[in-house]
Enzyme design. Structure first.
Site, short mmCIF file in Angstrom:
data_model
loop_
_atom_site.label_atom_id
_atom_site.label_comp_id
_atom_site.label_asym_id
_atom_site.label_seq_id
_atom_site.Cartn_x
_atom_site.Cartn_y
_atom_site.Cartn_z
N SER A 1 0.87 -1.18 0.00
CA SER A 1 0.00 0.00 0.00
C SER A 1 0.90 1.22 0.00
O SER A 1 2.09 1.11 0.35
CB SER A 1 -0.86 0.00 1.28
OG SER A 1 -1.47 1.26 1.48
N TYR B 1 -2.55 -1.71 10.25
CA TYR B 1 -2.52 -1.76 8.78
C TYR B 1 -1.17 -1.24 8.27
O TYR B 1 -0.51 -1.87 7.44
CB TYR B 1 -3.68 -0.92 8.22
CG TYR B 1 -3.86 -1.01 6.72
CD1 TYR B 1 -4.67 -1.99 6.15
CD2 TYR B 1 -3.21 -0.11 5.86
CE1 TYR B 1 -4.84 -2.08 4.77
CE2 TYR B 1 -3.38 -0.19 4.49
CZ TYR B 1 -4.19 -1.17 3.94
OH TYR B 1 -4.35 -1.26 2.58
N1 LIG Z 1 -8.83 0.18 -1.58
C1 LIG Z 1 -7.75 0.88 -1.34
O1 LIG Z 1 -7.78 2.13 -1.35
C2 LIG Z 1 -6.43 0.22 -1.07
C3 LIG Z 1 -5.28 1.01 -0.98
C4 LIG Z 1 -4.05 0.41 -0.77
C5 LIG Z 1 -3.95 -0.97 -0.67
N2 LIG Z 1 -5.09 -1.72 -0.73
C6 LIG Z 1 -4.93 -3.17 -0.63
O2 LIG Z 1 -5.42 -3.76 -1.81
C7 LIG Z 1 -5.82 -5.10 -1.55
C8 LIG Z 1 -7.21 -5.37 -2.11
O3 LIG Z 1 -8.17 -4.62 -1.38
P1 LIG Z 1 -9.49 -4.01 -2.07
O4 LIG Z 1 -9.30 -2.56 -2.16
O5 LIG Z 1 -9.82 -4.77 -3.29
O6 LIG Z 1 -10.56 -4.28 -0.90
P2 LIG Z 1 -11.78 -5.32 -0.80
O7 LIG Z 1 -12.21 -5.24 0.63
O8 LIG Z 1 -12.80 -5.05 -1.84
O9 LIG Z 1 -11.12 -6.73 -1.11
C9 LIG Z 1 -10.33 -7.45 -0.22
C10 LIG Z 1 -10.64 -8.93 -0.36
O10 LIG Z 1 -9.77 -9.66 0.52
C11 LIG Z 1 -10.55 -10.69 1.13
N3 LIG Z 1 -9.98 -11.14 2.41
C12 LIG Z 1 -9.91 -10.43 3.56
N4 LIG Z 1 -9.38 -11.18 4.55
C13 LIG Z 1 -9.12 -12.41 4.00
C14 LIG Z 1 -8.61 -13.62 4.54
N5 LIG Z 1 -8.29 -13.72 5.83
N6 LIG Z 1 -8.47 -14.67 3.70
C15 LIG Z 1 -8.83 -14.57 2.39
N7 LIG Z 1 -9.34 -13.46 1.84
C16 LIG Z 1 -9.49 -12.37 2.64
C17 LIG Z 1 -11.90 -10.03 1.34
O11 LIG Z 1 -12.93 -10.98 1.60
C18 LIG Z 1 -12.09 -9.26 0.06
O12 LIG Z 1 -12.72 -10.01 -0.94
C19 LIG Z 1 -5.70 -5.26 -0.03
O13 LIG Z 1 -4.47 -5.88 0.28
C20 LIG Z 1 -5.71 -3.84 0.46
O14 LIG Z 1 -5.10 -3.72 1.73
C21 LIG Z 1 -6.31 -1.16 -0.94
#
Ligand SMILES: NC(=O)c1ccc[n+]([C@@H]2O[C@H](COP(=O)([O-])OP(=O)(O)OC[C@H]3O[C@@H](n4cnc5c(N)ncnc54)[C@H](O)[C@@H]3O)[C@@H](O)[C@H]2O)c1
Length: 269
Positions: free
Chosen positions: A156, A169
């Site tokens: 991130s 986080y």
């Molecule tokens: N959305 C943002 O702004 C942002 C920014 C920086 C990084 N991220 C990172 O991007 C990645 C994807 O996130 P996103 O934005 O698509 O959010 P999201 O919440 O839509 O998707 C995350 C997915 O991970 C799954 N998940 C969570 N815990 C889990 C576990 N223990 N085992 C298996 N699956 C699990 C969830 O069920 C979900 O489907 C994550 O690592 C998040 O930290 C997101």
């Protein structure tokens, strides 16, 4: 021919958001997909959990690209279940070439010292230990193939910057970069590359449920600053997937140990 034709790619957190987008983007390039997701609401995040219906939609979209997909409900905190899925994927498809560790949760607490121990533990278990467990289950299968491969870890912007009110986080996402750099050293001799992406603010469910509003209330100074250097606002999931496909494919054949921001300039601050 697609850039990943004939290859098998594992994506964690594939039921929705960026994970679904990565699975579809990799499939469009010719990859067979192994999709992993917990499909449950976890304890600490304010945002909703993913569902079986979400995963069914990922399956539908990958199959629409004429690619095969093995989708399983697995919690990345469960190493035995991940290893058993790795075996199942090998039996089903005979190879694994790419691992995209994308799953995640975003939980907040006003100050580090006010964070509940269980809340800290859940984030670290999912974001950091879960990333290690995914690599531990699937990298031996990539090595077994003897063809090299690519591991892409989702950190991130908070993997290199502080984010107040998100201590677990931020700490875990910093840790993911340590994991990535170590893997780049250890797996490099097998021609397996390890890189990380650093997304900025991406338009997914993770930002909903009141997380942004509450964080802004606690830390107005941090959250009032618009750090996007581009006019477009939130990044669509596909904006991140294009970088993931690049790192998964031979287009990045000589890139390993890199942390690539896909953040519209956020980390320049
Ligand atoms: N959305 C943002 O702004 C942002 C920014 C920086 C990084 N991220 C990172 O991007 C990645 C994807 O996130 P996103 O934005 O698509 O959010 P999201 O919440 O839509 O998707 C995350 C997915 O991970 C799954 N998940 C969570 N815990 C889990 C576990 N223990 N085992 C298996 N699956 C699990 C969830 O069920 C979900 O489907 C994550 O690592 C998040 O930290 C997101």
């Amino acid at each position: 021919m697609g850039r990943l034709a004939g290859k098998v790619a594992v994506v964690t957190g594939a039921a929705r958001g960026q994970g679904r987008s990565h699975a579809v983007a990799l499939a469009k390039e010719g990859a067979t997909i192994v999709a992993v997701d917990v499909l449950e609401k976890l304890r600490t995040p304010l945002h909703a959990g993913s569902t079986a219906e979400d995963m069914a939609e990922t399956v539908r979209l990958v199959e629409k690209e004429d690619q095969r997909i093995l989708a399983r409900k697995v919690d990345v905190r469960d190493l035995a279940a991940l290893k058993s899925l790795a075996d199942e994927a090998m039996t089903e498809f005979g190879r694994i070439d790419v691992l995209v560790v994308n799953h995640g949760i975003w939980a907040i607490s006003e100050n580090s010292w006010e964070t509940e121990e269980e809340d800290w533990q859940e984030s670290v278990d999912v974001l950091l230990t879960g990333a290690w467990k995914a690599t531990t289950a699937f990298i031996p299968k990539i090595i077994e193939g003897g063809r090299g491969g690519s591991v892409v870890l989702t950190s991130s912007a908070m993997g290199i910057k502080a984010q107040p009110s998100s201590v677990a986080y931020t700490a875990a996402k910093h840790g993911v970069l340590g994991l990535m750099k170590t893997l780049a050293w250890e797996a490099g001799s097998h021609n397996i590359r390890a890189n990380a992406i650093l997304p900025g603010m991406v338009d997914t469910e993770m930002l909903r449920g009141g997380t942004i509003e509450k964080s802004s209330e606690w830390q107005p100074r941090f959250f009032s600053l618009d750090r996007s250097l581009l006019p477009d606002g939130l990044i669509p999931p596909d904006g991140i997937s294009r970088a993931v496909v690049f790192l998964a494919s031979d287009d990045s054949a000589f890139i390993t140990g890199a942390a690539l921001p896909v953040d519209a300039g956020w980390t320049t601050f």
